[in-house]
Design a protein around this motif. Structure first.
Motif, short mmCIF file in Angstrom:
data_model
loop_
_atom_site.label_atom_id
_atom_site.label_comp_id
_atom_site.label_asym_id
_atom_site.label_seq_id
_atom_site.Cartn_x
_atom_site.Cartn_y
_atom_site.Cartn_z
N MET A 1 0.87 -1.23 0.03
CA MET A 1 0.00 -0.04 -0.03
C MET A 1 0.96 1.27 0.01
SD MET A 1 -2.61 0.95 3.07
CE MET A 1 -1.55 0.21 4.38
N ALA A 2 0.77 2.11 -1.04
CA ALA A 2 1.59 3.12 -1.13
C ALA A 2 0.85 4.31 -0.84
CB ALA A 2 2.22 3.36 -2.59
N LEU A 3 1.06 5.17 0.15
CA LEU A 3 0.12 6.16 0.73
C LEU A 3 1.09 7.48 0.56
CD1 LEU A 3 -1.69 4.65 3.52
CD2 LEU A 3 -2.42 4.88 1.10
N ASN A 4 0.35 8.65 0.14
CA ASN A 4 1.13 9.78 0.18
C ASN A 4 1.10 10.40 1.47
OD1 ASN A 4 2.02 12.67 -0.64
ND2 ASN A 4 0.26 13.09 -1.58
N PRO A 5 2.45 10.82 2.03
CA PRO A 5 2.55 11.20 3.47
C PRO A 5 1.98 12.71 3.43
CG PRO A 5 4.70 10.69 2.31
CD PRO A 5 3.57 10.24 1.26
N GLU A 6 1.67 13.44 2.31
CA GLU A 6 1.56 14.61 2.20
C GLU A 6 -0.04 14.85 2.25
OE1 GLU A 6 3.53 17.22 2.97
OE2 GLU A 6 5.01 15.61 3.24
N GLU A 7 -0.91 13.85 2.25
CA GLU A 7 -2.30 13.82 2.02
C GLU A 7 -2.76 13.98 3.40
OE1 GLU A 7 -5.59 10.27 1.93
OE2 GLU A 7 -3.65 9.95 1.79
N GLN A 52 -2.30 -1.00 10.44
CA GLN A 52 -1.71 -0.23 9.34
C GLN A 52 -0.70 1.01 9.67
OE1 GLN A 52 -5.93 -0.09 8.08
NE2 GLN A 52 -5.37 -1.11 6.40
N ILE A 53 -1.10 1.55 10.70
CA ILE A 53 -0.20 2.91 11.06
C ILE A 53 1.21 2.52 11.37
CG2 ILE A 53 -0.02 4.71 12.79
CD1 ILE A 53 -3.34 4.75 13.03
N LYS A 54 1.29 1.35 12.30
CA LYS A 54 2.50 1.06 12.62
C LYS A 54 3.30 0.43 11.43
CE LYS A 54 3.94 -2.86 15.59
NZ LYS A 54 3.66 -3.86 16.61
N ASN A 55 2.61 0.01 10.61
CA ASN A 55 3.26 -0.47 9.22
C ASN A 55 3.93 0.90 8.55
OD1 ASN A 55 3.98 -2.19 7.12
ND2 ASN A 55 2.40 -2.00 6.11
N LEU A 56 3.11 1.96 8.27
CA LEU A 56 3.43 2.94 7.68
C LEU A 56 4.67 3.68 8.58
CD1 LEU A 56 0.20 4.72 6.54
CD2 LEU A 56 1.95 3.73 5.36
N ALA A 57 4.60 3.56 9.63
CA ALA A 57 5.69 4.10 10.58
C ALA A 57 6.97 3.43 10.55
CB ALA A 57 5.30 4.14 12.30
N ALA A 58 6.84 2.22 10.21
CA ALA A 58 8.26 1.22 9.93
C ALA A 58 8.47 1.51 8.70
CB ALA A 58 7.87 -0.21 10.24
N GLN A 59 7.64 1.82 7.72
CA GLN A 59 8.30 2.01 6.18
C GLN A 59 8.90 3.64 6.29
OE1 GLN A 59 4.83 1.83 3.52
NE2 GLN A 59 4.52 -0.28 3.97
N TRP A 60 8.32 4.37 7.07
CA TRP A 60 8.72 5.87 6.71
C TRP A 60 9.86 6.29 7.73
CZ3 TRP A 60 3.07 8.46 6.77
CH2 TRP A 60 2.63 7.85 5.13
N ASP A 61 9.87 5.52 8.78
CA ASP A 61 10.79 6.00 9.97
C ASP A 61 10.97 5.16 10.88
OD1 ASP A 61 12.52 7.15 11.70
OD2 ASP A 61 11.53 9.22 11.67
N GLU A 62 11.80 4.12 11.11
CA GLU A 62 12.02 3.05 12.05
C GLU A 62 11.72 3.74 13.71
OE1 GLU A 62 15.08 0.71 11.47
OE2 GLU A 62 14.59 0.10 9.06
N ARG A 63 12.24 5.00 13.70
CA ARG A 63 12.10 5.72 14.99
C ARG A 63 10.79 5.58 15.61
NH1 ARG A 63 15.52 10.71 13.83
NH2 ARG A 63 14.15 10.61 11.97
N LEU A 64 9.72 5.70 14.77
CA LEU A 64 8.48 5.78 15.37
C LEU A 64 7.93 4.53 15.40
CD1 LEU A 64 6.86 7.87 12.30
CD2 LEU A 64 7.67 8.71 14.53
N VAL A 65 8.48 3.17 15.45
CA VAL A 65 8.02 2.10 15.77
C VAL A 65 8.29 1.94 17.44
CG1 VAL A 65 8.11 -0.33 15.52
CG2 VAL A 65 8.05 1.29 13.59
#
Length: 68
Positions: A1-7, A52-65
């Motif tokens: 799932m590719a989501l726009n972080p600026e959405e 899903q939020i946790k998955n996005l956090a892992a994709q975008w910035d491992e420090r958020l997990v």
């Protein structure tokens, strides 16, 4: 799932913000609140649950997990 972080999305109980900010904020909530966190979008999928939020956090910035 590719989501726009600026959405622009709505983090339940926290208001409207960009998706990247919503993911970051959700990951820093206290554990009980974090597990109930949802992000509402205009596009599909319309609702992102914590997994899903946790998955996005892992994709975008491992420090958020969270640890544990």
């Amino acid at each position: 799932m590719a989501l726009n972080p600026e959405e622009f999305v709505t983090l339940t109980d926290h208001g409207t913000m960009k998706l990247r900010s919503a993911v970051s904020r959700a990951m820093t909530l206290p554990p009980k609140e974090r597990k109930r966190a949802t992000i509402v979008r205009e596009a599909e999928p319309a609702i992102l649950n914590f997994a899903q939020i946790k998955n996005l956090a892992a994709q975008w910035d491992e420090r958020l997990v969270p640890i544990g």
